[in-house]
Design an enzyme around this catalytic site. Structure first.
Site, PDB file in Angstrom:
ATOM      1  N   SER A 194       3.967 -10.936   3.676  1.00 53.04           N
ATOM      2  CA  SER A 194       2.987  -9.902   4.025  1.00 53.04           C
ATOM      3  C   SER A 194       3.279  -9.204   5.342  1.00 53.04           C
ATOM      4  CB  SER A 194       1.586 -10.513   4.073  1.00 53.04           C
ATOM      5  OG  SER A 194       1.170 -10.905   2.789  1.00 53.04           O
ATOM      6  N   LYS A 250      -4.810  -7.166  12.173  1.00 52.20           N
ATOM      7  CA  LYS A 250      -5.168  -7.303  10.759  1.00 52.20           C
ATOM      8  C   LYS A 250      -6.525  -7.990  10.637  1.00 52.20           C
ATOM      9  CE  LYS A 250      -3.108  -9.257   6.495  1.00 52.20           C
ATOM     10  NZ  LYS A 250      -1.911  -9.979   5.987  1.00 52.20           N
ATOM     11  N   SER A 289       0.490  -7.939   2.484  1.00 54.67           N
ATOM     12  CA  SER A 289      -0.927  -7.614   2.552  1.00 54.67           C
ATOM     13  C   SER A 289      -1.326  -6.883   3.829  1.00 54.67           C
ATOM     14  CB  SER A 289      -1.761  -8.890   2.425  1.00 54.67           C
ATOM     15  OG  SER A 289      -1.474  -9.812   3.479  1.00 54.67           O
TER      16      SER A 289
END
Length: 449
Positions: free
Chosen positions: A175, A77, A151
């Site tokens: 997330s 990420k 996210s």
């Protein structure tokens, strides 16, 4: 090498390919080409360049027992540092070039894994929907007209599409669990502090966890066994006995939301949750109704209370000098608008209330071995998010927002599909340090499918 001739969707596929004689030096350059040619421009924000890949391969060395992830590619990420790749947190004006790997990435690299790409996210990890990005939105491969979850959206979609066997995300409010549930994956969120968060762009520094996505529970544990461990450079790092799912005590009593605690947002999600409960009962587990009122109150502290100011503390200097339009209005509104409303006195009141709620919920664990909740109690469409950017996002965190505030561990696993054929998931939650026991429960639940 033509990767299409090899099944390389999960960790076991890659390990079998190497056992059969393949070598990272031939597979990974071909994989790089596949990632660059991916037909979804929303997944990857950066793919490793040829020189950086060559350097990683040169440093790999031979396969040994000390490198259990030898040659295994993974994605990261883009709020987690990888040397040689930019970190932007989905905000190009914020981007910088780290000169070293984040603590979690470093442990994986030392175990032989190779970081191949940085993935898209809700900007500054502020969201649970996966659409709060200035880049194209990653397409949910199971439901293209619906959100991928955030996210950690790009990390989840990359694994769900079989492009990479595992990926790293982060999880502050859900997330790493919500995208797993909405993409049909396993999402392991460790006990806070069990995995280093050094080199992670902070959301809420005191709560942030590096999480991971895989297609199966055993694979998730294999990666977690590498990731877990203290980091002397991370003041939030703590040492926990790792444990082993094979020897963990078998769960017998599972706490579930009682009737008053069920939040009925989506009939199809409700039907899937009823099927998940039936699967748990089919395993011989006793379901214990639990009043979730104190957990919901803890959850409210995260976004309705002073913890939003922790996000502002991390980004205030950047936000003050950011060019117009550099930060999405919804992101700036949450971090700056909500975060600036709270005083130091508010923060202490919130800390005191959290401690009281932590004390009130602690006796619960004497009567149950784990909690089970719906991972995502609804599955918003992209159109619904366009019409209401806030409401569906808030509802997605119903059963996730309280977990890190209470220092708990969690494991999201695929559950029975919804009646409309879309994925649904269950999440198992336990006290801090119960990661191995949750993995054991997840393995049982997974096997019952």
């Amino acid at each position: 090498m033509d990767l299409s001739t090899l099944p390389l969707a999960d960790l076991g596929d890659w390990q079998r390919a190497y056992a059969a004689g393949a070598h990272p030096a031939e597979l990974l350059p071909a994989l790089r080409g596949r990632l660059l040619a991916c037909d979804d421009p929303g997944i990857f924000l950066h793919v490793i360049d040829e020189a950086a890949l060559a350097a990683r391969l040169a440093a790999l060395g031979p396969a040994t027992g000390k490198k259990p992830l030898w040659g295994i590619p993974f994605a990261v990420k883009d709020n987690i540092d990888v040397a040689g790749m930019p970190t932007s947190a989905a905000c190009p004006a914020f981007a910088y070039a780290p000169d070293r790997d984040a603590g979690a990435v470093q442990r994986l690299v030392e175990a032989g894994a190779i970081p191949m790409a940085k993935t898209n996210l809700d900007q500054f990890a502020t969201g649970l929907v996966g659409v709060r990005t200035p880049h194209p939105v990653p397409r949910n491969p199971r439901a293209p007209g619906r959100v991928p979850g955030g996210s950690s959206s790009g990390s989840a979609v990359a694994v769900a599409r079989g492009l990479l066997p595992f990926s790293l995300g982060t999880d502050t409010a859900g997330s790493g669990r919500i995208p797993a549930g909405l993409c049909g994956l396993v999402g392991l969120k460790p006990t806070p502090g069990a995995v280093s968060s050094r080199g992670v762009v902070p959301a809420c520094r005191s709560l942030d966890c590096v999480s991971l996505f895989t297609r199966g529970v055993a694979e998730a544990w294999a990666v977690q066994a590498v990731l877990a461990g203290p980091d002397a450079e991370d003041p939030w790092s703590r040492e926990f006995p790792l444990g082993d799912p094979a020897s963990a005590p078998a769960a017998r009593r599972i706490g579930v939301p009682d009737e008053a605690s069920r939040r009925r947002f989506d009939a199809a999600a409700e039907a899937a949750w009823d099927a998940a409960l039936a699967r748990l009962e089919g395993l011989g587990l006793a379901l214990v109704p639990v009043d979730f009122s104190p957990f919901f109150e803890v959850a409210a502290l995260l976004y309705e209370g002073a913890w939003v100011a922790e996000r502002l503390a991390a980004l205030e200097d950047f936000l003050d000098g950011a060019p117009d339009g550099a930060v999405l209005p919804v992101t700036r509104g949450i971090i700056e608008g909500q975060g600036s409303r709270h005083s130091a006195a508010d923060a202490f009141r919130a800390l005191h209330r959290l401690q009281a709620l932590r004390h009130a919920t602690q006796p619960l664990w004497a009567g149950i071995d784990a909690l089970a909740v719906p991972t995502a109690p609804l599955f918003p469409t992209l159109e619904e998010l366009e019409a209401d950017p806030i409401g569906p996002n808030a509802r997605l965190g119903t059963y996730t927002n309280f977990v890190n505030l209470l220092g708990l561990a969690a494991l999201a696993v695929p559950g029975p599909d919804r009646p409309d054929g879309l994925p649904a998931g269950a999440t198992f939650i336990g006290p801090g340090g119960s990661d191995a026991a949750l993995a054991a429960l997840g393995l049982r639940f997974e096997a019952a499918a």
